[in-house]
Scaffold this motif. Structure first.
Motif, PDB file in Angstrom:
ATOM      1  N   GLN A   1       0.817  -1.215   0.000  1.00  0.00           N
ATOM      2  CA  GLN A   1       0.000   0.000   0.000  1.00  0.00           C
ATOM      3  C   GLN A   1       0.849   1.263   0.000  1.00  0.00           C
ATOM      4  N   GLN A   2       1.890   1.333   0.818  1.00  0.00           N
ATOM      5  CA  GLN A   2       2.655   2.566   0.907  1.00  0.00           C
ATOM      6  C   GLN A   2       3.361   2.884  -0.407  1.00  0.00           C
ATOM      7  N   TYR A   3       3.803   1.862  -1.127  1.00  0.00           N
ATOM      8  CA  TYR A   3       4.483   2.121  -2.397  1.00  0.00           C
ATOM      9  C   TYR A   3       3.489   2.405  -3.515  1.00  0.00           C
ATOM     10  N   GLN A   4       2.318   1.794  -3.454  1.00  0.00           N
ATOM     11  CA  GLN A   4       1.282   2.123  -4.427  1.00  0.00           C
ATOM     12  C   GLN A   4       0.713   3.532  -4.183  1.00  0.00           C
ATOM     13  N   GLU A   5       0.630   3.954  -2.937  1.00  0.00           N
ATOM     14  CA  GLU A   5       0.249   5.337  -2.663  1.00  0.00           C
ATOM     15  C   GLU A   5       1.295   6.299  -3.228  1.00  0.00           C
ATOM     16  N   GLY A   6       2.561   5.953  -3.019  1.00  0.00           N
ATOM     17  CA  GLY A   6       3.623   6.774  -3.584  1.00  0.00           C
ATOM     18  C   GLY A   6       3.583   6.808  -5.095  1.00  0.00           C
ATOM     19  N   TYR A   7       3.256   5.670  -5.703  1.00  0.00           N
ATOM     20  CA  TYR A   7       3.136   5.597  -7.155  1.00  0.00           C
ATOM     21  C   TYR A   7       2.023   6.515  -7.648  1.00  0.00           C
ATOM     22  N   ALA A   8       0.860   6.454  -6.986  1.00  0.00           N
ATOM     23  CA  ALA A   8      -0.274   7.286  -7.379  1.00  0.00           C
ATOM     24  C   ALA A   8       0.065   8.764  -7.291  1.00  0.00           C
ATOM     25  N   GLU A   9       0.785   9.140  -6.254  1.00  0.00           N
ATOM     26  CA  GLU A   9       1.130  10.548  -6.066  1.00  0.00           C
ATOM     27  C   GLU A   9       2.219  10.989  -7.035  1.00  0.00           C
ATOM     28  N   ALA A  10       3.195  10.127  -7.278  1.00  0.00           N
ATOM     29  CA  ALA A  10       4.289  10.494  -8.177  1.00  0.00           C
ATOM     30  C   ALA A  10       3.824  10.624  -9.620  1.00  0.00           C
TER      31      ALA A  10
ATOM     32  N   ASP B   1      -6.497  -0.431  -1.992  1.00  0.00           N
ATOM     33  CA  ASP B   1      -6.280   0.154  -0.672  1.00  0.00           C
ATOM     34  C   ASP B   1      -5.506   1.463  -0.752  1.00  0.00           C
ATOM     35  N   ALA B   2      -4.843   1.704  -1.873  1.00  0.00           N
ATOM     36  CA  ALA B   2      -4.053   2.922  -2.043  1.00  0.00           C
ATOM     37  C   ALA B   2      -4.829   4.023  -2.743  1.00  0.00           C
ATOM     38  N   GLN B   3      -6.066   3.758  -3.143  1.00  0.00           N
ATOM     39  CA  GLN B   3      -6.805   4.726  -3.947  1.00  0.00           C
ATOM     40  C   GLN B   3      -7.339   5.916  -3.154  1.00  0.00           C
ATOM     41  N   ASP B   4      -7.245   5.857  -1.833  1.00  0.00           N
ATOM     42  CA  ASP B   4      -7.666   7.000  -1.031  1.00  0.00           C
ATOM     43  C   ASP B   4      -6.827   8.245  -1.311  1.00  0.00           C
ATOM     44  N   VAL B   5      -5.606   8.067  -1.801  1.00  0.00           N
ATOM     45  CA  VAL B   5      -4.744   9.227  -2.034  1.00  0.00           C
ATOM     46  C   VAL B   5      -5.094   9.948  -3.327  1.00  0.00           C
ATOM     47  N   VAL B   6      -5.946   9.375  -4.159  1.00  0.00           N
ATOM     48  CA  VAL B   6      -6.324  10.021  -5.414  1.00  0.00           C
ATOM     49  C   VAL B   6      -7.225  11.207  -5.113  1.00  0.00           C
ATOM     50  N   GLU B   7      -6.767  12.398  -5.451  1.00  0.00           N
ATOM     51  CA  GLU B   7      -7.525  13.615  -5.181  1.00  0.00           C
ATOM     52  C   GLU B   7      -7.781  14.454  -6.431  1.00  0.00           C
ATOM     53  N   ASP B   8      -7.051  14.174  -7.497  1.00  0.00           N
ATOM     54  CA  ASP B   8      -7.207  14.952  -8.718  1.00  0.00           C
ATOM     55  C   ASP B   8      -8.641  14.827  -9.234  1.00  0.00           C
ATOM     56  N   PRO B   9      -9.326  15.956  -9.454  1.00  0.00           N
ATOM     57  CA  PRO B   9     -10.729  15.889  -9.899  1.00  0.00           C
ATOM     58  C   PRO B   9     -10.905  15.117 -11.204  1.00  0.00           C
ATOM     59  N   ALA B  10      -9.966  15.278 -12.119  1.00  0.00           N
ATOM     60  CA  ALA B  10     -10.078  14.548 -13.387  1.00  0.00           C
ATOM     61  C   ALA B  10     -10.023  13.045 -13.159  1.00  0.00           C
ATOM     62  N   LEU B  11      -9.107  12.608 -12.302  1.00  0.00           N
ATOM     63  CA  LEU B  11      -8.993  11.176 -12.022  1.00  0.00           C
ATOM     64  C   LEU B  11     -10.223  10.651 -11.296  1.00  0.00           C
ATOM     65  N   LEU B  12     -10.779  11.441 -10.402  1.00  0.00           N
ATOM     66  CA  LEU B  12     -11.996  11.013  -9.709  1.00  0.00           C
ATOM     67  C   LEU B  12     -13.159  10.877 -10.690  1.00  0.00           C
ATOM     68  N   SER B  13     -13.208  11.759 -11.691  1.00  0.00           N
ATOM     69  CA  SER B  13     -14.236  11.627 -12.726  1.00  0.00           C
ATOM     70  C   SER B  13     -14.049  10.348 -13.521  1.00  0.00           C
ATOM     71  N   ILE B  14     -12.789  10.013 -13.799  1.00  0.00           N
ATOM     72  CA  ILE B  14     -12.500   8.782 -14.534  1.00  0.00           C
ATOM     73  C   ILE B  14     -12.958   7.564 -13.740  1.00  0.00           C
TER      74      ILE B  14
END
Length: 432
Positions: free
Chosen positions: A347-356, A365-378
């Protein structure tokens, strides 16, 4: 933030560091030295910025957790990856770990005996965190040959500021509404759509999506199984694309525009408000962010699904996309290579991947870090889609995929027709 779970099957606290039980390779000993140490080569496509730094940091953490194992990194520009990898595979000098996207391309690698079956090496934590439908994107004949890192549905990214400037209200839901938006943007002196046709595949994406609207799911699956393109929908998709190209919606100089390299690329045009829209996969927010003047996410970036087309046989809401991930070479040291795949799926590395990468991680389990509105629409559209098919050049394999991409670019250049695209597909399929 609520957790967004991506489970759809593509048709066709800090985590505890994972360590190896031992350092003796279970497969090929090509990476093992006489002293028992193991060295692996790792090819990825992040050549700059946060993505490159992410892999450097993740590899360093893996090496620290696994003394005696060294991972040598080579970052390769995305548009050069397929060619260099194919050359390495053909020469018998493949990297131990390399970028893969499933579909027919991966099936070809598996058929050539060049990919490692990791089915029994995926650990329980990864199986629990990654939906079966996402893992199955790397399945060939019921066995898994790769580890997914990101889920990447496609659609149209746009600048909300440029839409407002041009008086475009809302986002287009039909091709007619997209045509209207193009006219409004032109009227405001704004290039409506950026496309990196120099790299071929971004132009071909337009044919892919017209095909998803023109062809039924059965037609798409049948073509993937038989490699025959005699359903009328393939010709119809080309005619629909020709009609759209004739409206001249693309940026000036699109035939010589790259996709992702520099401010003058199609992603760079969006990043710097030089064009209003781009059809691309869910890696795009991260690429765009790397090309803004301050190298930060574009604040006004939005996203909408590819518009619907009246008369098409594709089910409304159907999407196209892919799953990025990594495969171990058949000659890689099995224990160490699969340990690395499981390691970066924590999870910690997938969260880092999502942010990077500003993208959607495969580990739910790492998808909580997704905050970009475009990605949330997707994510919302993806979860509501009746089905999702993979990128057609991935689905059909390299030979047919390359023919398709070239045929689309020829049409963009005014040197090919819808009939030419279908003929190129059938000819490439016949050659095998």
């Amino acid at each position: 933030m609520n957790k967004y779970s991506i489970r759809k099957l593509l048709t066709i606290g800090a985590a505890t560091a994972l360590t190896l039980g031992g350092l003796t390779a279970c497969g090929s000993d090509s990476g093992a030295a006489e002293d028992g140490n193991v060295t692996m080569t790792f090819w990825h496509n992040s050549t700059t910025g946060d993505g490159k730094a992410y892999w450097e940091d993740t590899v360093a953490a893996f090496e620290e957790a696994n003394p005696g194992v060294t991972v040598e990194i080579q970052s390769i520009q995305n548009e050069e990856m397929d060619g260099k990898l194919q050359t390495a595979l053909n020469s018998g000098d493949a990297p131990d770990i390399f970028l893969a996207r499933g579909g027919g391309k991966l099936a070809d690698v598996v058929a050539a005996g060049q990919a490692l079956d990791i089915t029994d090496s995926i650990d329980d934590a990864t199986k629990a965190a990654v939906p079966e439908g996402v893992l199955s994107a790397f399945a060939v004949d019921g066995k898994i040959y790769g580890m997914p890192t990101a889920v990447l549905p496609g659609g149209i990214y746009y600048s909300q500021d440029l839409f407002t400037e041009a008086g475009v209200e809302g986002t287009p839901t039909t091709i007619e509404e997209l045509d209207t938006a193009v006219d409004e943007l032109k009227g405001a002196g704004i290039d409506p759509i950026a496309v990196g046709a120099k790299d071929a595949w971004p132009a071909a994406h337009w044919y892919y999506f017209f095909a998803v609207r023109a062809c039924s799911q059965d037609a798409l699956n049948t073509a993937a199984e038989t490699m025959q393109f005699d359903d009328p929908c393939w010709l119809e998709a080309g005619k629909d694309l020709q009609d759209f190209v004739d409206t001249e919606p693309f940026n000036n100089g699109f035939l010589t525009t790259a996709a992702q390299q520099g401010a003058g690329s199609s992603a760079g045009l969006i990043a710097n408000h030089k064009a209003a829209m781009e059809l691309m996969g869910a890696w795009n927010p991260g690429v765009i962010a790397s090309l803004t003047p301050d190298e930060q996410p574009l604040p006004d970036l939005g996203w909408f699904p590819f518009p619907e087309i009246d008369g098409g046989e594709g089910e409304p809401g159907a999407m196209m996309g892919g799953v990025d991930g990594f495969t171990c070479s058949a000659q890689a040291p099995q224990e160490e290579c699969t340990a690395f795949l499981n390691f970066f799926m924590q999870q910690q590395y997938q969260e880092g991947y999502a942010e990077a990468f500003q993208t959607i991680p495969a580990n739910q389990d790492a998808q909580d870090v997704v905050e970009d509105p475009a990605l949330l629409s997707i994510i919302e559209s993806y979860n509501e889609a009746p089905y999702v098919t993979v990128w057609l050049d991935t689905l059909f394999g390299q030979n047919v995929g390359n023919a398709l991409n070239k045929g689309a670019v020829d049409m963009f250049a005014g040197q090919g027709t819808a009939e030419d695209i279908v003929s190129a597909l059938n000819d490439a399929a016949a050659k095998g």
